[in-house]
Design a protein around this motif. Structure first.
Motif, PDB file in Angstrom:
ATOM      1  N   LYS A 122       0.964  -1.325   0.039  1.00 22.32           N
ATOM      2  CA  LYS A 122      -0.019  -0.064  -0.096  1.00 22.32           C
ATOM      3  C   LYS A 122       0.850   1.345  -0.036  1.00 22.32           C
ATOM      4  O   LYS A 122       0.223   2.318  -0.391  1.00 22.32           O
ATOM      5  CB  LYS A 122      -0.928  -0.061   1.359  1.00 22.32           C
ATOM      6  N   ALA A 123       2.164   1.349   0.438  1.00 26.23           N
ATOM      7  CA  ALA A 123       2.789   2.353   0.705  1.00 26.23           C
ATOM      8  C   ALA A 123       3.270   2.976  -0.453  1.00 26.23           C
ATOM      9  O   ALA A 123       3.855   2.235  -1.668  1.00 26.23           O
ATOM     10  CB  ALA A 123       4.045   2.108   1.529  1.00 26.23           C
ATOM     11  N   GLN A 124       3.484   4.343  -0.905  1.00 26.31           N
ATOM     12  CA  GLN A 124       3.925   4.916  -1.811  1.00 26.31           C
ATOM     13  C   GLN A 124       5.585   5.241  -1.839  1.00 26.31           C
ATOM     14  O   GLN A 124       6.202   4.956  -2.849  1.00 26.31           O
ATOM     15  CB  GLN A 124       3.366   6.546  -1.622  1.00 26.31           C
ATOM     16  N   TYR A 125       6.148   5.648  -0.718  1.00 29.59           N
ATOM     17  CA  TYR A 125       7.489   5.628  -0.684  1.00 29.59           C
ATOM     18  C   TYR A 125       7.926   5.037   0.433  1.00 29.59           C
ATOM     19  O   TYR A 125       7.571   5.144   1.780  1.00 29.59           O
ATOM     20  CB  TYR A 125       7.723   7.139  -0.328  1.00 29.59           C
ATOM     21  N   LYS A 126       8.816   3.975   0.209  1.00 32.99           N
ATOM     22  CA  LYS A 126       9.199   3.005   1.429  1.00 32.99           C
ATOM     23  C   LYS A 126      10.537   3.166   1.677  1.00 32.99           C
ATOM     24  O   LYS A 126      11.398   3.037   0.877  1.00 32.99           O
ATOM     25  CB  LYS A 126       8.937   1.522   0.668  1.00 32.99           C
ATOM     26  N   VAL A 127      10.776   3.533   2.869  1.00 30.38           N
ATOM     27  CA  VAL A 127      12.195   3.617   3.790  1.00 30.38           C
ATOM     28  C   VAL A 127      12.606   2.631   4.771  1.00 30.38           C
ATOM     29  O   VAL A 127      11.930   2.230   5.671  1.00 30.38           O
ATOM     30  CB  VAL A 127      12.058   4.898   4.628  1.00 30.38           C
ATOM     31  N   PHE A 128      13.623   1.703   4.152  1.00 29.61           N
ATOM     32  CA  PHE A 128      13.878   0.425   4.683  1.00 29.61           C
ATOM     33  C   PHE A 128      15.297   0.789   5.870  1.00 29.61           C
ATOM     34  O   PHE A 128      16.430   1.048   5.113  1.00 29.61           O
ATOM     35  CB  PHE A 128      14.259  -0.486   3.717  1.00 29.61           C
ATOM     36  N   LEU A 131      14.592  -5.491   0.614  1.00 31.68           N
ATOM     37  CA  LEU A 131      15.432  -4.891  -0.123  1.00 31.68           C
ATOM     38  C   LEU A 131      14.763  -4.516  -1.493  1.00 31.68           C
ATOM     39  O   LEU A 131      14.912  -3.304  -2.150  1.00 31.68           O
ATOM     40  CB  LEU A 131      16.821  -5.389  -0.359  1.00 31.68           C
ATOM     41  N   GLU A 132      14.055  -5.624  -2.005  1.00 33.91           N
ATOM     42  CA  GLU A 132      13.344  -5.410  -3.338  1.00 33.91           C
ATOM     43  C   GLU A 132      12.034  -4.370  -3.364  1.00 33.91           C
ATOM     44  O   GLU A 132      11.683  -3.755  -4.106  1.00 33.91           O
ATOM     45  CB  GLU A 132      12.760  -6.930  -3.706  1.00 33.91           C
ATOM     46  N   LYS A 133      11.734  -4.124  -2.028  1.00 28.88           N
ATOM     47  CA  LYS A 133      10.281  -3.028  -1.903  1.00 28.88           C
ATOM     48  C   LYS A 133      10.887  -2.055  -1.444  1.00 28.88           C
ATOM     49  O   LYS A 133       9.907  -1.056  -1.971  1.00 28.88           O
ATOM     50  CB  LYS A 133       9.647  -3.742  -0.519  1.00 28.88           C
ATOM     51  N   CYS A 134      12.044  -1.700  -1.268  1.00 32.15           N
ATOM     52  CA  CYS A 134      12.370  -0.300  -0.826  1.00 32.15           C
ATOM     53  C   CYS A 134      12.596   0.826  -1.686  1.00 32.15           C
ATOM     54  O   CYS A 134      13.102   0.472  -2.881  1.00 32.15           O
ATOM     55  CB  CYS A 134      13.346  -0.267   0.444  1.00 32.15           C
ATOM     56  N   ASN A 135      12.339   2.066  -1.535  1.00 31.48           N
ATOM     57  CA  ASN A 135      12.870   3.166  -2.308  1.00 31.48           C
ATOM     58  C   ASN A 135      14.399   3.849  -1.792  1.00 31.48           C
ATOM     59  O   ASN A 135      14.970   4.410  -2.451  1.00 31.48           O
ATOM     60  CB  ASN A 135      11.799   4.228  -2.414  1.00 31.48           C
ATOM     61  N   LEU A 136      14.210   3.908  -0.563  1.00 28.93           N
ATOM     62  CA  LEU A 136      15.301   4.436   0.213  1.00 28.93           C
ATOM     63  C   LEU A 136      15.810   3.322   1.209  1.00 28.93           C
ATOM     64  O   LEU A 136      15.020   3.009   2.210  1.00 28.93           O
ATOM     65  CB  LEU A 136      14.903   5.821   1.159  1.00 28.93           C
TER      66      LEU A 136
END
Length: 304
Positions: free
Chosen positions: A144-150, A168-173
């Motif tokens: 559901k998230a727009q911008y994903k911070v890991f 790691l495959e899901k994150c933007n930052l």
């Protein structure tokens, strides 16, 4: 500094850090939410606490910090989380994390999904993925998230390469420290002695837009597809390093939400990380005026 129109949801552990001489509220995502709120960001915390005194105290703190506690229900079967922290030489920390805490059993809801979908950023770490229930919730919310911070936050023995790779495959930052980068370098046969090359390989392999690598007193670096910059740490007398990386991330995100350039985000993040390291605990009381005064006093001491 106003970010009232911006919102960030933090997911994962809320707990108590049991330090050698005191007990402090903690948990990396809650620390991030606390500092974001200092900058006027509408921060939320999705977690779970026990139906015990320690859990009630955490909920009261969230209320005091103006972080809605409604997404941290009380669990009658599991206790509020605790971490036993030990200070090692060099002001590094060693953590013993309690098993089967309430935050291991975060259940997903439509309200959570709606909250995450509307947020400007969603912050998560690897520790909250150690338990099956919270892990399943995390992956549902990531959809559901727009911008994903890991904020990778690897804590042995509560991680494995398979789950970390999925995150790691899901994150933007991606934010990590130099030790975590070294571990990833071993997993993926990266250039362990070349930070930039290792980061670029990770970005290409997992499609990560932005990466931050922190190095404690040696500063930090930022990498995107079009820009790279490094920043020094502000010189301070360290009280403890608990939560300094979390405050760093919060300041970076707050500046990003304001539209600041990467170098300015990193400079401000370095300032808050150093400021928090000079105080006790991960969530010290402070005002933005105090932070501005700290920056003004320390600017001339930093070798940029």
């Amino acid at each position: 500094m106003k970010n009232e129109s911006k919102s960030v949801v933090c997911f994962g552990e809320v707990l108590w850090d049991v330090l050698p001489n005191q007990v402090k509220p903690g948990g990396a995502p809650m620390n991030v939410a606390y500092h974001l709120r200092k900058f006027g960001v509408d921060s939320h915390m999705i977690s779970r606490v026990g139906a015990d005194e320690m859990g009630l105290r955490l909920l009261n703190l969230l209320d005091q910090w103006q972080i809605p506690a409604g997404y941290c229900p009380r669990d009658t079967e599991h206790v509020t989380g605790q971490v036993i922290a030990k200070i090692l030489p060099g002001n590094e920390m060693e953590y013993t994390i309690q098993h089967h805490a309430a935050w291991d059993y975060i259940c997903c809801s439509e309200e959570q999904e709606s909250l995450v979908a509307k947020a400007d950023a969603f912050v998560f770490g690897s520790l909250a993925a150690r338990g099956e229930t919270s892990r399943e919730t995390l992956f549902r919310l990531l959809e559901k998230a727009q911008y994903k911070v890991f904020d990778i936050n690897l804590r042995a023995p509560f991680y494995n390469s398979e789950i970390v790779e999925q995150l790691l495959e899901k994150c933007n930052l991606l934010k990590m420290n130099e030790n975590e980068l070294y571990l990833l370098s071993q997993w993926y046969l990266l250039s362990a002695d070349n930070e930039a090359a290792s980061v670029r390989t990770l970005q290409e392999r997992f499609g990560i837009d932005e990466v931050i690598v922190t190095r404690g007193g040696d500063g930090a670096s930022y990498y995107s597809a079009s820009e790279t910059c490094s920043i020094a740490a502000y010189p301070v007398e360290v009280q403890d390093t608990v939560g300094s990386g979390d405050s760093f991330l919060a300041a970076f995100l707050a500046q990003k939400l304001q539209g600041a350039a990467p170098y300015d985000r990193m400079k401000y993040a370095s300032a808050l990380g150093s400021f928090v390291a000079s105080r006790d605990g991960a969530c010290p009381a402070y005002t933005l005026d105090q932070l501005k005064l700290f920056i003004a006093q320390k600017e001339e001491e930093v070798v940029w």
